[in-house]
Design an enzyme around this catalytic site. Structure first.
Site, PDB file in Angstrom:
ATOM      1  CB  SER A 234       9.877   6.640   3.463  1.00 12.00           C
ATOM      2  OG  SER A 234      10.285   7.075   2.191  1.00 12.00           O
TER       3      SER A 234
ATOM      4  CE  LYS B 209      11.184  10.377   2.906  1.00 11.17           C
ATOM      5  NZ  LYS B 209      12.467  10.572   3.618  1.00 11.17           N
ATOM      6  CG  LEU B 210       3.106  10.848  -0.607  1.00  6.62           C
ATOM      7  CD1 LEU B 210       2.083  11.481  -1.557  1.00  6.62           C
ATOM      8  CD2 LEU B 210       2.748   9.382  -0.322  1.00  6.62           C
ATOM      9  CE  LYS B 211      12.230   8.146  -0.450  1.00 12.87           C
ATOM     10  NZ  LYS B 211      13.400   8.988  -0.136  1.00 12.87           N
TER      11      LYS B 211
ATOM     12  CG  ASP C 151      13.011  12.401   0.193  1.00 16.56           C
ATOM     13  OD1 ASP C 151      13.697  13.230  -0.448  1.00 16.56           O
ATOM     14  OD2 ASP C 151      13.519  11.488   0.873  1.00 16.56           O
TER      15      ASP C 151
ATOM     16  CG  ASN D   2      15.656  10.629  -2.394  1.00 14.54           C
ATOM     17  OD1 ASN D   2      14.569  10.074  -2.259  1.00 14.54           O
ATOM     18  ND2 ASN D   2      16.558  10.655  -1.414  1.00 14.54           N
TER      19      ASN D   2
ATOM     20  CD  GLU E 219      13.716  13.867   3.079  1.00 12.40           C
ATOM     21  OE1 GLU E 219      12.556  13.549   3.417  1.00 12.40           O
ATOM     22  OE2 GLU E 219      14.694  13.128   3.267  1.00 12.40           O
TER      23      GLU E 219
ATOM     24  CG  ASP F  87      18.234  13.108   3.178  1.00 14.50           C
ATOM     25  OD1 ASP F  87      19.339  12.871   3.691  1.00 14.50           O
ATOM     26  OD2 ASP F  87      17.487  12.176   2.792  1.00 14.50           O
TER      27      ASP F  87
ATOM     28  CE  LYS G 114      18.016   9.679   5.112  1.00 12.53           C
ATOM     29  NZ  LYS G 114      18.130   9.672   3.643  1.00 12.53           N
TER      30      LYS G 114
ATOM     31  N   GLY H 114      15.857   7.749   7.618  1.00 14.29           N
ATOM     32  CA  GLY H 114      16.028   6.300   7.645  1.00 14.29           C
ATOM     33  C   GLY H 114      16.702   5.827   6.378  1.00 14.29           C
TER      34      GLY H 114
HETATM   35  C1  NPQ Z   1      15.751   9.229   2.079  1.00 15.59           C
HETATM   36  N1  NPQ Z   1      15.208   6.928   2.855  1.00 15.59           N
HETATM   37  O1  NPQ Z   1      15.207   9.773   3.001  1.00 15.59           O
HETATM   38  C2  NPQ Z   1      16.049   7.736   2.053  1.00 15.59           C
HETATM   39  C3  NPQ Z   1      16.395   7.255   0.737  1.00 15.59           C
HETATM   40  C4  NPQ Z   1      16.655   5.827   0.522  1.00 15.59           C
HETATM   41  C5  NPQ Z   1      13.368   5.909   3.983  1.00 15.59           C
HETATM   42  O2  NPQ Z   1      13.109   7.365   2.207  1.00 15.59           O
HETATM   43  C6  NPQ Z   1      18.355   1.136   0.158  1.00 15.59           C
HETATM   44  C7  NPQ Z   1      19.137   1.768   1.092  1.00 15.59           C
HETATM   45  C8  NPQ Z   1      17.333   1.817  -0.424  1.00 15.59           C
HETATM   46  C9  NPQ Z   1      18.927   3.092   1.419  1.00 15.59           C
HETATM   47  C10 NPQ Z   1      16.067   3.852  -0.699  1.00 15.59           C
HETATM   48  C11 NPQ Z   1      13.875   6.809   2.925  1.00 15.59           C
HETATM   49  C12 NPQ Z   1      17.094   3.152  -0.097  1.00 15.59           C
HETATM   50  C13 NPQ Z   1      17.907   3.799   0.823  1.00 15.59           C
HETATM   51  C14 NPQ Z   1      15.876   5.182  -0.361  1.00 15.59           C
HETATM   52  C15 NPQ Z   1      17.660   5.130   1.120  1.00 15.59           C
HETATM   53  O3  NPQ Z   1      16.136   9.920   1.156  1.00 15.59           O
HETATM   54 MG    MG Z   2      15.566  11.862   1.882  1.00  9.23          MG
END
Ligand code: NPQ
Ligand code: MG
Length: 368
Positions: free
Chosen positions: A135, A161-163, A189, A191, A214, A239, A263, A291
């Site tokens: 990610s 995976k690009l945020k 993703d 969020n 996502e 997610d 998750k 993750g």
């Molecule tokens: C997700 N994880 O899939 C999360 C979001 C995320 C790997 O993108 C600290 C603890 C910082 C948990 C940043 C990935 C975080 C976190 C992003 C979870 O949406």
């Molecule tokens: Mg996510």
């Protein structure tokens, strides 16, 4: 097993680089570890709540509080406790799934260690290694992003995976496709950063043949995702919205997702995670393991879960050095884009005492 007590341990782990998502920038990981001590063995669980309630309503101080005041006392048993009963015993307390997951995981690890059984086998794993994605956070510039993605591809990650967020979506995706080509497995993703009014903008991602988008919309807007899926060709993956096997079944029925990110923390445990896997598999919905910037404790368990047959897409089960220069356990090291599924009893890994001591900020013993 007979549970004699639970240790809550806070650890502060610096990140190798700041990680920016649509909900904020993280510079360090503030983690709550759970150690379940039984009469014959002990086990570890990692609570994935963040220090602030930005990803979900949970946050670390609340997780510690609900554990000590409600969840741990509910595990006090006159006789024996097995991990399969933890969910039932905690069911009356609403929400707090990350806290419940950490407790169940610690009890499960202790139980499996006592019996000499690996977690992966217990969950139904069919693979000895799992393909890994990474990610990649939101960056200040496209050149900076391309450097980061290039480094991860060189390291062997099989999926990127690009945020994304409004203002950082089509441009970074196009840049990555132009630089690294159409063969790279690529997904994004959000969020929850978009609304249905952004459907047109999200459809502009369609030409880039992404594996999935996502969680573009609010976690409670499952119906909105079903609507969005009518005007966006890229598969929608949920997610944040998926908190249980029941919500997964409902989202699938509504047509809100073609793919699910699992998750264990978000859904209350590895056993519920397996039930979601089973529901999705029965409906032909692909799943992958998400993750939460876990240490080797949570990572070991995630890798075991990701070895189940329905996990047909690479997960965010990155190597330890994606996030930490020193992990609490022996580091997970990428081998040809894969991580090995631990084979030892329970998690198959444990924190190294010196590292644990180095990063621990507080401990609390709760006898049962
Ligand atoms: C997700 N994880 O899939 C999360 C979001 C995320 C790997 O993108 C600290 C603890 C910082 C948990 C940043 C990935 C975080 C976190 C992003 C979870 O949406
Ligand atoms: Mg996510």
């Amino acid at each position: 097993m007979k549970l004699t007590g639970i240790e809550l341990r806070r650890v502060a782990m610096p990140l190798v680089a700041p990680f920016r998502t649509s909900f904020g920038v993280q510079h360090a990981r503030d983690i709550l570890l759970v150690r379940a001590v039984g009469d014959q063995s002990e086990g570890w669980g990692e609570c994935v709540a963040m220090s602030d309630p930005l990803y979900s309503p949970e946050y670390v101080d609340a997780a510690a509080d609900v554990m000590r005041r409600f969840l741990i006392p509910a595990l006090a048993q006159p006789d024996r406790l097995d991990a399969a009963r933890v969910g039932t015993l905690l069911h009356g307390f609403k929400g707090h799934r990350m806290a419940k997951c950490a407790l169940e995981a610690a009890v499960l690890d202790a139980e499996l260690r006592a019996e000499g059984r690996p977690l992966a086998r217990e969950l139904g794993a069919v693979r000895e290694q799992v393909p890994c994605g990474v990610s990649v956070g939101i960056m200040d510039s496209v050149p900076q992003l391309l450097d980061a993605v290039g480094g991860y591809l060189e390291a062997g990650y099989v999926r990127i995976k690009l945020k994304i967020e409004p203002g950082w979506d089509v441009e970074p995706v196009r840049a990555v496709r132009e630089r690294f080509g159409d063969d790279v497995l690529l997904q994004v993703d959000a969020n929850t950063a978009y609304t249905l009014a952004d459907a047109g903008q999200l459809a502009r991602l369609d030409p880039f043949e992404l594996l999935l988008i996502e969680q573009p919309l609010d976690e409670e807007d499952v119906l909105g995702h079903a609507e969005l899926a009518k005007s966006v060709r890229t598969p929608i993956c949920l997610d944040e919205s998926i908190t249980s096997a029941a919500t997964a079944a409902a989202a699938i029925r509504l047509g809100a997702c073609r793919i699910v990110n699992i998750k264990p923390g978000r859904v209350g445990g590895y056993l519920e995670a397996r039930r979601i896997h089973d529901v999705c598999r029965a409906h032909g919905i692909a799943v992958w393991c998400g993750g939460m910037l876990e240490t080797g404790i949570g990572r070991a368990a995630n890798v075991a879960l990701a070895a189940l047959p329905g996990f047909t897409l690479p997960g965010d089960t990155s190597a330890s050095d994606r996030y930490f220069s020193t992990d609490l356990t022996e580091p997970f090291v990428l081998q040809d884009g894969h991580l090995p599924v631990p084979t030892g009893p329970g998690l198959g890994v444990a924190p190294q005492p010196d590292r644990l001591a180095e990063f621990t900020t507080s401990t609390e013993w709760i006898p049962l």
